[in-house]
Scaffold this motif. Sequence first.
Motif: not given
Lengths: 295, 278
Positions: A120-121, A123-124, A126-128, A130, A132-135, A138-139
């Motif tokens: 799960a971590i 996967i999270m 993986n998106l973070a 990203n 263009d719009f990963g966490l 953005q930070f």
Amino acid sequence: MTTKSKLYRKEAYWGYLFILPPVLGLLIFALFPVIYSVYGSFTDWDGLGQMNFIGLDNYKELFHDELFYKAMRNTLYMMLGIPLGLLLALMLALGLNRGIPGTTAFRVVYYVPVISSLAAISIMWNLAYNGDFGLVNQFLDLFGIKGPNWLMDKSTVKPAIMLMMIWKGLGYTMLLYLAALQSVPKDYYEAAELDGANAFSRLRHITWPMVKPVTFFVVVTNIIGGSQVFTEINIMTSTGGPEFSSASVVFYVWQKAFGNLQMGYASAMTVILGLFIFIVTLVQFKLDRSSEINE
Amino acid sequence: MALRRKWANSFIFAILLVGGVFMIAPLLWMFTTSVKDRMDVFALPPVWIPNPMHFGKYSEIWDKGPLLSGIKNSVFVAVTVTVVGTFTSSLAAFSFAKLRFPGKNKIFLLMISSLMIPYPSIMIPQFMMFSKMGWVDTLLPLIVPGLFGNIVMIFFLRQYLASVPNALIEAAKIDGSSYAGIYARIVLPLIKPAVAAQLILWFMAIWNDYLAPIIYLNSPEKQTLQLVIANFNATYAIQTDYPLIMAASVVALLPMLIVFLVFQKQIIESVAISGVKG
């Protein structure tokens, strides 16, 4: 006399009976496979046909396998996060050891990533990661930094996974350090303070030597764990990353054994991995002994 | 001096707080993404608290993949292994700690040394073994080895039993108790706290396992929860349905989070001990 030996026999009988399941489990599920693995590494084992003895061919081939070298380098690279994780964990533990309010809550908060499912971590993150719009980006954007597309870029994919591993393991190391710090007698520090030792020299001459066993334990377990990294790689970079730049040894073993059915070849890799871990454990054992004698 | 210490403590508190935010924020983000409208995921600047929250994904996930069977499989594996395996492990720990028989320490040392065998070094022959038995694509390869006990658990329970006085066991022997009786009536009640903590840690490890399930399980309805969510990730990332993926991942993460929050004191204590003794 006879009743006594009878009693002993009875005790031995039950003693053996109680340890029988784990001993059998060890023989069937660990020792037999590990020996078979070594044997298989000298064959052209493909899991289907006959196993033919081919001597050292698998090992010779490994020597020229660019992907194997890459997987080894990647695995070692990702272990570079270990000292950074140690340092952060020790600093956090020192902070938590001052009896600040909320210590229990902090321990829980820092430990949450440790108990969280690695899948799960991954996967999270993986998106973070990203682009263009990963966490993460953005930070970074808050400071006007334009972050890369972390997992798609071969120069950033390993540091990205490494940072995630530090994040996940931090709470565990911190907890071990904290337990070690709490066992350091308070009068050591008081005596040092009377002698005029400043905070840094107290850290260097009292704290650091006192927590050395934990440092040691964590380094070794992290090396052993780090050399077997798989789940993060499999989920975050399902093909082993751009140009195989994030593939780990176990990832490559898994691909070869269960994707290409080159089980003999993959076994040779696991033998090398096993030897590496054996040596690390041996070094730990030796150093542990010698440090005990010296102190 | 006191004032300086107070200032230092406030400063450290602030740092710990910031660190804590770094620990928790990604997990919170995971949750808020799961309740975002699909377009909000891509919004710049990021939406931290979606308004309104869409909990629809949490009902959708059950139809979009074998999530329910994944939970059932994971629970089945973890419960069977920990219940039976804890029994066999504690029995062996009792024997190693308190009974006398020839070769005991050598056998124990052999067991401890086997801990350095990495799973990847045995997984290929193990796979072939189970495949000969026709166990591939069943849960058996994940369950059966664990039933024989867990060496880490045996190690820690043996350590714990060292603090139980031998006289207690000798007295029971004189009273004519059988060894099984001593285990059930004296040893087990005494080591209950240690057993509980070790059981929880083992349960979590099985629940979160990924490498063994990915080797053995192919059919979607046979897979454990961790594999199911990994497949969610692989399948729905192409459709950029990130809220759906995050919702499934939150569901996979939540049970262990709850277990941890309930038993955090025992878990943290037993982990802390493992390092000092380790």
